[in-house]
Motif scaffolding. Structure first.
Motif, PDB file in Angstrom:
ATOM      1  N   ARG A   1     -13.009   2.428  -2.326  1.00 19.11           N
ATOM      2  CA  ARG A   1     -11.962   3.770  -1.043  1.00 19.11           C
ATOM      3  C   ARG A   1     -10.900   3.785  -1.622  1.00 19.11           C
ATOM      4  O   ARG A   1     -10.337   3.029  -1.812  1.00 19.11           O
ATOM      5  CB  ARG A   1     -12.801   2.153  -0.136  1.00 19.11           C
ATOM      6  CG  ARG A   1     -14.265   2.548   0.737  1.00 19.11           C
ATOM      7  CD  ARG A   1     -13.841   1.706   1.879  1.00 19.11           C
ATOM      8  NE  ARG A   1     -15.491   1.554   2.193  1.00 19.11           N
ATOM      9  CZ  ARG A   1     -15.925   0.306   2.467  1.00 19.11           C
ATOM     10  NH1 ARG A   1     -14.743  -0.413   4.086  1.00 19.11           N
ATOM     11  NH2 ARG A   1     -17.263   0.415   2.976  1.00 19.11           N
ATOM     12  N   VAL A   2     -10.665   4.773  -0.875  1.00 15.37           N
ATOM     13  CA  VAL A   2      -9.240   5.217  -1.183  1.00 15.37           C
ATOM     14  C   VAL A   2      -8.796   5.169   0.611  1.00 15.37           C
ATOM     15  O   VAL A   2      -9.087   6.097   1.351  1.00 15.37           O
ATOM     16  CB  VAL A   2      -8.302   6.608  -1.711  1.00 15.37           C
ATOM     17  CG1 VAL A   2      -7.002   5.839  -1.670  1.00 15.37           C
ATOM     18  CG2 VAL A   2      -8.807   6.288  -2.719  1.00 15.37           C
ATOM     19  N   LEU A   3      -7.472   4.262   1.011  1.00 17.30           N
ATOM     20  CA  LEU A   3      -6.889   3.921   2.423  1.00 17.30           C
ATOM     21  C   LEU A   3      -5.269   5.176   2.527  1.00 17.30           C
ATOM     22  O   LEU A   3      -4.687   4.239   1.533  1.00 17.30           O
ATOM     23  CB  LEU A   3      -6.991   3.288   2.684  1.00 17.30           C
ATOM     24  CG  LEU A   3      -8.264   2.439   3.865  1.00 17.30           C
ATOM     25  CD1 LEU A   3      -8.573   1.456   3.641  1.00 17.30           C
ATOM     26  CD2 LEU A   3      -9.446   2.986   4.305  1.00 17.30           C
ATOM     27  N   ASP A   4      -4.937   5.689   3.209  1.00 18.19           N
ATOM     28  CA  ASP A   4      -3.785   6.227   2.734  1.00 18.19           C
ATOM     29  C   ASP A   4      -3.017   5.008   3.840  1.00 18.19           C
ATOM     30  O   ASP A   4      -3.749   5.590   5.627  1.00 18.19           O
ATOM     31  CB  ASP A   4      -3.400   7.490   2.758  1.00 18.19           C
ATOM     32  CG  ASP A   4      -2.215   8.379   2.742  1.00 18.19           C
ATOM     33  OD1 ASP A   4      -1.215   7.249   2.929  1.00 18.19           O
ATOM     34  OD2 ASP A   4      -1.545   9.373   3.393  1.00 18.19           O
ATOM     35  N   MET A   5      -2.041   4.270   3.888  1.00 19.35           N
ATOM     36  CA  MET A   5      -1.816   3.571   4.777  1.00 19.35           C
ATOM     37  C   MET A   5      -0.240   4.374   5.356  1.00 19.35           C
ATOM     38  O   MET A   5       0.742   5.155   4.203  1.00 19.35           O
ATOM     39  CB  MET A   5      -1.042   2.562   4.323  1.00 19.35           C
ATOM     40  CG  MET A   5      -1.173   0.802   5.689  1.00 19.35           C
ATOM     41  SD  MET A   5      -1.847   1.093   6.437  1.00 19.35           S
ATOM     42  CE  MET A   5      -2.722  -0.594   5.518  1.00 19.35           C
TER      43      MET A   5
END
Length: 163
Positions: free
Chosen positions: A70-74
């Motif tokens: 998963r890639v989460l853009d904080m």
């Protein structure tokens, strides 16, 4: 910086209104993740800044290798979206932070504080290690600091192996 770069002075009345509104949102803690790419549950990459594209590219390569990332853009580091961090830790069991910044006192440190206190899982940090800064071609610097796509993939593979 960006406003000045594009010819909009920060003291412009409309810009001041936007800044005041943004501060109110930040005080309420309403800013959350801006992007979410979900290729699986083997690890979560939590990203801030310009390296988002590299992290998404790395996730696609990992997917081809049979590793679901998963890639989460904080969107912000302060306030940190603690709920998203904890959900990532609980659902994937491994977290890799990716930032175009020193790993000391940045996104990785903030995420690690939450993870170690509330739901410990294996973690790794991609970013500038504790060394003097350099200037030059950005892609070469990313490579030298282990912040290019290949390095992110390698770090993710090693992290998943630790689970």
């Amino acid at each position: 910086y960006g406003l000045v770069r594009y010819g909009v002075a920060p003291d412009h009345p409309r810009i001041k209104q936007i800044i005041v509104a943004l501060h109110k949102v930040l005080e309420r803690g309403d800013i959350r993740m801006l992007a979410n790419v979900d290729y699986g549950t083997d690890l979560t990459m939590i990203v801030s800044g310009i390296l988002l594209k590299k992290a998404i590219d790395a996730a696609a390569i990992l997917r081809e290798k049979g590793i679901g990332a998963r890639v989460l853009d904080m969107a912000t580091i302060k306030p940190l979206d603690r709920e998203a961090v904890l959900t990532a830790a609980q659902e994937t069991g491994a977290i890799l932070t990716v930032e175009d910044h020193t790993v000391l006192g940045g996104l990785g440190s903030a995420v690690a504080e939450v993870v170690v206190q509330e739901h410990p899982v294996p973690m790794a940090l991609v970013g500038i290690q504790d060394r003097f800064g350099e200037s030059g071609d950005p892609e070469l610097i990313y490579r030298d600091h282990g912040m290019d796509v290949d390095s992110i993939v390698a770090k993710a593979v090693a992290l998943v192996a630790r689970k």
